[in-house]
Design an enzyme around this catalytic site. Sequence first.
Site, PDB file in Angstrom:
ATOM      1  N   SER A  55       0.807  -1.222   0.000  1.00  0.00           N
ATOM      2  CA  SER A  55       0.000   0.000   0.000  1.00  0.00           C
ATOM      3  C   SER A  55       0.840   1.272   0.000  1.00  0.00           C
ATOM      4  CB  SER A  55      -0.951   0.019   1.197  1.00  0.00           C
ATOM      5  OG  SER A  55      -0.233   0.121   2.405  1.00  0.00           O
ATOM      6  N   LYS A 109       1.019   4.322   6.844  1.00  0.00           N
ATOM      7  CA  LYS A 109       0.512   5.188   5.779  1.00  0.00           C
ATOM      8  C   LYS A 109       1.176   6.555   5.904  1.00  0.00           C
ATOM      9  CE  LYS A 109      -2.669   2.056   4.754  1.00  0.00           C
ATOM     10  NZ  LYS A 109      -2.520   1.188   3.581  1.00  0.00           N
TER      11      LYS A 109
END
Length: 501
Positions: free
Chosen positions: A55, A208
């Site tokens: 991701s 993230k």
Amino acid sequence: MADTKGKQASTLVKEKTKKKKGKLRENIESIAIAVAVAFAIRYFVVEAFKIPTGSMAPTLLGEHKNVKCPNCGWFFYADRHSEDALCPNCQFEINLSAYCNVCSNRIRYNWPAWLWRNGRCPRCQISIVWSDLSNRVIHGGNRIVVNKFWYKFVNPKRWDVMVFIYPLHDLTCKNCSAEFPEAEWREGFRCQRCGSTKFSKKKKNYIKRLVGLPGEKLQIINGDIYINDKIQRKPDSVQKTLWLPVYNSNYVVKNEDTPVWITNSDAWKIHDTSITLDTLSQENSDASLMTFGRSVSDQNGYNSRSGYNEMGDAKIGFDVTLLKDSQSLTLVLEKNNDIFTALIPSDDAAGKTVLMRNGTNVLEKDFRLQTGLLHKVEFSNVDRMVFLTIDDNKIFAFDYDDGTIPDPSPSDTSKIRFGGTRIHATFGNIKIFHDIYYTNLASGTWGTIKPVQLGEKDYFMLGDNSRNSNDSRVWKFVPEKNIVGKAFFVFWPLNTMKFIK
């Protein structure tokens, strides 16, 4: 006399035994203290994590495939599940499947593959050469170090890469063993099967990039981040990380279906790794321009080829040498209806460096290129700003943000051109990049359809691999209490060691 000697011997034995016990005790205490300090450092200061997914690719890698294009030699990363990939540099399709091309049986290779470099189909006995096999082998994810006390002293900043506890839990009912994956835990949550309120909770760490801070209004529009209705620009160090490669002239393409460069003039000569333009003998005063033959999109090779967004936030860079009597260098970046042109004169010509927008001068700078010298030139359009950098010096930065919120559009149109007027120039090390493009996801709409308002202790997180990231667009916010720390260093594999920006 004998009794005295016996007593002395007994005393010496006791002293030696006491010394041995003292040393053993000291060693045990030292080991215990070292273990306690190690646990304390791990718990309070720094901790190592392994990246599980892609991701954050290509900034940080989960399990992946190392791919070398057989058509141009370009090296890039692909997701571990990718069965094929499209080389960003030459658009060549590369087979990444773990299965035989002939009989579709799973390929076997001697482990570790990087050492033995040997693979074979057990059914049809076809050997897989290493240049092909190496593109199919799965490699482990990056291992990183997280600073867990950093945010005890400073507040999180936009664009930080951070580790946090995933706000959804995998719940298992303690009464009937019913499972509820990725559920939002709250007091009073009941099992849908038996009504119990007792659950075991499994927590997961995620990583993230932070884009939304507490109390802000956030929206993603045409790939950009808007906070409180104002576009957010990335610091130079972060922007450097998030420029993703599109083309590099140093990788020579063997076969190409469509030409990389397009021109109608025979003044251009395309060589293996460089391009030459010679219009010194021409009387025509118009600029002769070379056009990049492909659209610029957020296709980066990591994910499957399906779906991409054409975009105008791009950068071109190259090394250039102008011969004596050359007049001026020209660079053009088009994004939709905006055309930005940089005119850079040589020291053999009059005038200043000029930036034009749709044919109108918007900036001037008293700067000229020296003929006979190699110059490094970069021209970019990103987040509603245009930059011209020469020899690592910023010549100008033009802000064309008018403060309005643009209408959402499915994609942009773009063109990249370069050339010059009355010029003899050699261009080498030509590179094109695109900016990160934050997409709308079919599985999540938070912040993409309309603005979201963050609470006073909420954070909005996005993955750098925007088209394939389970992030705040799907599950909304990360509460402050879930923050683990700031990711700051990649320590494994050794060839990927770096500070995280």
